[in-house]
Motif scaffolding. Structure first.
Motif, PDB file in Angstrom:
ATOM      1  N   PHE A  35       2.631  27.533  13.275  1.00 41.14           N
ATOM      2  CA  PHE A  35       3.040  28.756  13.272  1.00 41.14           C
ATOM      3  C   PHE A  35       2.391  29.501  14.564  1.00 41.14           C
ATOM      4  O   PHE A  35       1.499  28.885  15.168  1.00 41.14           O
ATOM      5  CB  PHE A  35       2.704  29.435  12.178  1.00 41.14           C
ATOM      6  CG  PHE A  35       3.299  29.212  10.748  1.00 41.14           C
ATOM      7  CD1 PHE A  35       3.019  27.863  10.093  1.00 41.14           C
ATOM      8  CD2 PHE A  35       4.198  29.913  10.079  1.00 41.14           C
ATOM      9  CE1 PHE A  35       3.676  27.709   9.006  1.00 41.14           C
ATOM     10  CE2 PHE A  35       5.059  29.676   9.175  1.00 41.14           C
ATOM     11  CZ  PHE A  35       4.719  28.428   8.607  1.00 41.14           C
ATOM     12  N   GLU A  44       5.412  33.556  13.135  1.00 33.31           N
ATOM     13  CA  GLU A  44       6.684  32.950  13.313  1.00 33.31           C
ATOM     14  C   GLU A  44       6.263  31.329  13.036  1.00 33.31           C
ATOM     15  O   GLU A  44       5.623  30.674  13.821  1.00 33.31           O
ATOM     16  CB  GLU A  44       7.077  33.263  14.595  1.00 33.31           C
ATOM     17  CG  GLU A  44       8.617  32.473  15.213  1.00 33.31           C
ATOM     18  CD  GLU A  44       8.996  32.711  16.374  1.00 33.31           C
ATOM     19  OE1 GLU A  44      10.281  32.579  16.712  1.00 33.31           O
ATOM     20  OE2 GLU A  44       8.064  32.904  17.264  1.00 33.31           O
ATOM     21  N   PHE A  45       7.637  30.930  12.445  1.00 37.59           N
ATOM     22  CA  PHE A  45       7.338  29.531  11.963  1.00 37.59           C
ATOM     23  C   PHE A  45       7.862  28.687  13.326  1.00 37.59           C
ATOM     24  O   PHE A  45       8.814  28.960  13.961  1.00 37.59           O
ATOM     25  CB  PHE A  45       8.277  29.233  10.943  1.00 37.59           C
ATOM     26  CG  PHE A  45       8.432  27.696  10.747  1.00 37.59           C
ATOM     27  CD1 PHE A  45       9.763  27.214  10.976  1.00 37.59           C
ATOM     28  CD2 PHE A  45       7.497  26.718  10.203  1.00 37.59           C
ATOM     29  CE1 PHE A  45      10.298  25.762  10.662  1.00 37.59           C
ATOM     30  CE2 PHE A  45       7.831  25.589  10.043  1.00 37.59           C
ATOM     31  CZ  PHE A  45       9.106  24.966  10.239  1.00 37.59           C
ATOM     32  N   TYR A  58      12.547  22.593  12.256  1.00 39.40           N
ATOM     33  CA  TYR A  58      12.385  23.319  13.517  1.00 39.40           C
ATOM     34  C   TYR A  58      13.074  24.650  13.484  1.00 39.40           C
ATOM     35  O   TYR A  58      14.248  24.515  12.883  1.00 39.40           O
ATOM     36  CB  TYR A  58      12.571  22.755  14.924  1.00 39.40           C
ATOM     37  CG  TYR A  58      11.529  21.362  15.100  1.00 39.40           C
ATOM     38  CD1 TYR A  58      12.298  20.324  14.709  1.00 39.40           C
ATOM     39  CD2 TYR A  58      10.553  21.336  15.579  1.00 39.40           C
ATOM     40  CE1 TYR A  58      11.563  18.962  14.824  1.00 39.40           C
ATOM     41  CE2 TYR A  58       9.773  20.192  15.843  1.00 39.40           C
ATOM     42  CZ  TYR A  58      10.478  19.042  15.359  1.00 39.40           C
ATOM     43  OH  TYR A  58       9.729  17.848  15.591  1.00 39.40           O
ATOM     44  N   PRO A  59      12.702  25.629  14.008  1.00 44.65           N
ATOM     45  CA  PRO A  59      13.832  26.773  14.088  1.00 44.65           C
ATOM     46  C   PRO A  59      14.726  26.542  15.390  1.00 44.65           C
ATOM     47  O   PRO A  59      14.291  25.734  16.239  1.00 44.65           O
ATOM     48  CB  PRO A  59      12.776  27.901  14.214  1.00 44.65           C
ATOM     49  CG  PRO A  59      11.491  27.513  14.688  1.00 44.65           C
ATOM     50  CD  PRO A  59      11.269  26.151  14.331  1.00 44.65           C
ATOM     51  N   ARG A 105       9.383  26.855   6.175  1.00 41.97           N
ATOM     52  CA  ARG A 105       9.342  27.985   7.211  1.00 41.97           C
ATOM     53  C   ARG A 105       8.290  29.126   6.780  1.00 41.97           C
ATOM     54  O   ARG A 105       8.263  30.210   7.404  1.00 41.97           O
ATOM     55  CB  ARG A 105      10.871  28.326   7.358  1.00 41.97           C
ATOM     56  CG  ARG A 105      11.742  27.306   8.112  1.00 41.97           C
ATOM     57  CD  ARG A 105      13.204  27.659   7.947  1.00 41.97           C
ATOM     58  NE  ARG A 105      13.998  26.730   8.161  1.00 41.97           N
ATOM     59  CZ  ARG A 105      14.386  26.237   9.378  1.00 41.97           C
ATOM     60  NH1 ARG A 105      14.089  27.025  10.455  1.00 41.97           N
ATOM     61  NH2 ARG A 105      15.301  25.217   9.562  1.00 41.97           N
ATOM     62  N   SER A 106       8.152  29.231   5.604  1.00 44.31           N
ATOM     63  CA  SER A 106       7.316  30.048   4.927  1.00 44.31           C
ATOM     64  C   SER A 106       5.779  29.906   5.055  1.00 44.31           C
ATOM     65  O   SER A 106       5.317  28.928   4.386  1.00 44.31           O
ATOM     66  CB  SER A 106       7.767  30.579   3.505  1.00 44.31           C
ATOM     67  OG  SER A 106       6.805  31.737   3.011  1.00 44.31           O
TER      68      SER A 106
END
Length: 123
Positions: A35, A44-45, A58-59, A105-106
């Motif tokens: 993160f 942010e992830f 991945y984002p 992602r959290s």
């Protein structure tokens, strides 16, 4: 305990590889994530990898530029960052926990956190 390292100052377009070494217990059965948090912004992830390295998440902001990997024998996870942009500037944190693909992602699904390493990308 998680110890992140490898941060630094790099020009836009450059590369860095972050490492996160685990100690005190074996993290091979846990998912690992990265993160980041920039000043004045929320955490942010960045990336996550399953315990067997079979699943990565991945984002959109980093997909195709960043690659997460792990070496369970060394109890270490890596984040290879290429084509860095000024907006990638942040403190990067590694984390470990029971996250799965749908929850990776959290940050709520990670129980262990490293101390962070600063990444600064100059334009």
């Amino acid at each position: 305990q998680l110890q992140a390292s490898g941060g630094g100052l790099v020009q836009a377009g450059g590369s860095l590889r972050l490492s996160c070494a685990a100690s005190g217990r074996t993290f091979s059965s846990l998912s690992m994530g990265w993160f980041r948090q920039a000043p004045g912004k929320e955490r942010e992830f960045v990336a996550a990898i399953g315990w067997s390295s079979g699943n990565t998440v991945y984002p959109a902001a980093v997909k195709g530029r960043f690659t997460i990997s792990r070496d369970n024998a060394k109890n270490t996870v890596y984040l290879q960052m290429n084509s860095l942009k000024p907006e990638d500037t942040a403190v990067y944190y590694c984390a470990a926990g029971d996250a799965v693909v749908s929850t990776a992602r959290s940050g709520l699904h990670y129980d262990y956190w490293g101390q962070g390493t600063q990444v600064t990308v100059s334009s």
